[in-house]
Scaffold this motif. Structure first.
Motif, short mmCIF file in Angstrom:
data_model
loop_
_atom_site.label_atom_id
_atom_site.label_comp_id
_atom_site.label_asym_id
_atom_site.label_seq_id
_atom_site.Cartn_x
_atom_site.Cartn_y
_atom_site.Cartn_z
N VAL A 1 24.62 -55.76 -28.18
CA VAL A 1 23.87 -54.46 -27.42
C VAL A 1 22.37 -54.55 -27.43
CG1 VAL A 1 23.29 -52.11 -27.75
CG2 VAL A 1 25.88 -52.56 -27.69
N ILE A 2 21.87 -54.14 -26.36
CA ILE A 2 20.14 -53.95 -26.38
C ILE A 2 20.21 -52.38 -25.88
CG2 ILE A 2 18.28 -54.44 -25.38
CD1 ILE A 2 18.96 -57.34 -24.74
N THR A 3 19.39 -51.47 -26.76
CA THR A 3 19.29 -50.20 -26.45
C THR A 3 17.94 -49.68 -26.41
OG1 THR A 3 20.67 -48.07 -26.70
CG2 THR A 3 19.75 -49.38 -28.69
N ARG A 4 17.65 -48.70 -25.82
CA ARG A 4 16.39 -48.12 -25.90
C ARG A 4 16.30 -46.87 -26.65
NH1 ARG A 4 11.58 -49.66 -23.88
NH2 ARG A 4 12.98 -51.13 -22.59
N LYS A 5 15.35 -46.60 -27.69
CA LYS A 5 15.46 -45.29 -28.30
C LYS A 5 14.80 -44.16 -27.56
CE LYS A 5 13.76 -43.16 -32.51
NZ LYS A 5 13.09 -43.44 -33.57
N GLU A 6 15.38 -42.91 -27.64
CA GLU A 6 15.08 -41.93 -26.55
C GLU A 6 13.96 -41.19 -27.31
OE1 GLU A 6 18.83 -39.81 -25.81
OE2 GLU A 6 19.32 -41.32 -24.41
N GLU B 1 29.35 -50.65 -28.59
CA GLU B 1 28.59 -49.75 -27.55
C GLU B 1 28.90 -48.13 -28.14
OE1 GLU B 1 30.14 -52.44 -26.72
OE2 GLU B 1 30.21 -52.79 -24.59
N SER B 2 30.35 -47.90 -28.48
CA SER B 2 31.04 -46.78 -28.92
C SER B 2 30.15 -46.10 -30.29
CB SER B 2 32.21 -46.80 -29.14
OG SER B 2 32.82 -45.50 -29.83
N LEU B 3 29.73 -47.11 -31.05
CA LEU B 3 28.99 -46.62 -32.26
C LEU B 3 27.65 -46.20 -31.88
CD1 LEU B 3 29.88 -49.30 -35.26
CD2 LEU B 3 30.87 -47.03 -34.70
N PHE B 4 26.93 -46.97 -30.96
CA PHE B 4 25.55 -46.37 -30.78
C PHE B 4 25.55 -45.11 -29.96
CE2 PHE B 4 24.43 -50.83 -31.47
CZ PHE B 4 22.90 -50.62 -31.93
N GLN B 5 26.71 -44.86 -29.03
CA GLN B 5 26.96 -43.77 -28.48
C GLN B 5 27.32 -42.57 -29.39
OE1 GLN B 5 29.89 -44.88 -25.79
NE2 GLN B 5 28.47 -45.64 -23.94
N GLN B 6 27.92 -42.83 -30.38
CA GLN B 6 28.10 -41.96 -31.33
C GLN B 6 27.11 -41.30 -32.22
OE1 GLN B 6 31.57 -43.13 -34.06
NE2 GLN B 6 32.65 -44.00 -32.23
N VAL B 7 26.14 -42.20 -32.42
CA VAL B 7 25.03 -42.11 -33.23
C VAL B 7 24.12 -41.31 -32.20
CG1 VAL B 7 22.79 -43.12 -34.13
CG2 VAL B 7 25.26 -44.22 -34.64
N GLY B 8 24.04 -41.55 -30.97
CA GLY B 8 23.20 -40.71 -30.11
C GLY B 8 21.67 -41.19 -30.32
N ARG C 1 28.71 -48.51 -40.85
CA ARG C 1 28.30 -49.15 -39.85
C ARG C 1 27.18 -48.34 -38.87
NH1 ARG C 1 33.09 -51.80 -40.75
NH2 ARG C 1 34.53 -50.29 -39.62
N ARG C 2 27.72 -47.10 -38.72
CA ARG C 2 26.97 -45.89 -38.01
C ARG C 2 25.57 -45.52 -38.82
NH1 ARG C 2 31.97 -43.46 -36.29
NH2 ARG C 2 32.07 -42.66 -38.51
N ALA C 3 25.57 -45.67 -40.06
CA ALA C 3 24.44 -45.47 -40.97
C ALA C 3 23.36 -46.45 -40.90
CB ALA C 3 24.82 -45.28 -42.40
N ALA C 4 23.98 -47.89 -40.54
CA ALA C 4 22.84 -48.99 -40.39
C ALA C 4 22.30 -48.92 -39.05
CB ALA C 4 24.20 -50.16 -40.59
N ILE C 5 23.17 -48.48 -38.08
CA ILE C 5 22.55 -48.30 -36.77
C ILE C 5 21.57 -47.21 -36.79
CG2 ILE C 5 23.07 -47.39 -34.45
CD1 ILE C 5 25.96 -49.06 -34.72
N LYS C 6 21.89 -46.10 -37.36
CA LYS C 6 20.82 -45.03 -37.48
C LYS C 6 19.50 -45.40 -38.21
CE LYS C 6 24.14 -41.12 -37.79
NZ LYS C 6 24.79 -40.18 -38.81
#
Length: 229
Positions: free
Chosen positions: A224-229, A201-208, A130-135
């Protein structure tokens, strides 16, 4: 509705679990599944309508292309899905779509202004996957671009009921008797990881590498809606 089955006792690998209980199932049920997917969910429609004109985006796990057609006049979207049968439905609707695994997307880094992944990441069968998919979602979006993800919630207010504490389940999909050549109900089981409050949210935070802009609960899903840094 037939009751879900606990999936965390399946003695097969993560990849085999997804192949048997996700990929193969969606190829079989694609026409019936597509017939049930036609109206955009409000949060996703709002997100797409708010994008700047000229935006380029990707729908990862696009299904029958329901969201590829929300805004065709002034933004451009490409779709991918692991199901060949669903991709064929998209192509019949003249959408840009290809078969691809969400863990290995065929796009260069920073190719898109935005990406969406609706009801997909809950089909990956471990935290690592799941983290890999978010990455991958974040990889294909440019810095400053946004990502929207929806996943099924453990906390259900609708017609589905799950046993508390059981997050990994096989959820029945029933093609009823009388559908095409079926003379009796045909039941398929799809693997789901049910997300508890705060888990996405925690998975997105772990991915960074991203900043959460909006989180919420909608139609028995966490998003979740997030913005890439």
């Amino acid at each position: 509705m037939k009751e879900p089955v606990v999936a965390d006792t399946l003695q097969i690998s993560e990849a085999d679990k997804e192949e048997q209980y996700v990929h193969a199932v969606y190829n079989e049920i694609a026409p019936h599944f597509s017939d049930t997917r036609f109206k955009p969910w409000p949060v996703i429609e709002r997100y797409l309508l708010a994008l700047p004109k000229g935006s380029l985006g990707a729908d990862i796990g696009c299904g029958n292309g329901k969201y590829l057609g929300v805004r065709t006049g002034d933004i451009f979207m490409m779709g991918t899905d692991r199901s060949e049968s669903l991709v064929e439905i998209c192509r019949e609707r003249n959408y840009e779509c290809l078969v691809s695994d969400g863990l290995d997307l065929p796009y260069r880094d920073g190719a898109f202004d935005f990406a969406i992944s609706i009801a997909v990441i809950h089909h990956f069968s471990s935290d690592d996957r799941r983290r890999a998919a978010i990455k991958e979602l974040l990889r294909i979006v440019r810095p400053g671009g946004t990502v929207l993800v929806f996943v099924w919630a453990m906390e259900q207010n609708g017609r589905r009921k799950f046993e508390e504490g059981t997050q990994d389940v096989l959820v029945p999909w029933v093609i009823p008797a009388g559908s095409k050549i079926e003379t009796k109900d045909k039941v398929f089981h799809r693997y789901y990881h049910l997300f508890c409050k705060g888990e996405l949210e925690s998975l997105f935070q772990q991915v960074g590498g991203n900043t959460l802009e909006e989180t919420g609960y909608d139609r028995d899903n966490w998003f979740v809606i997030t913005r890439k840094e």
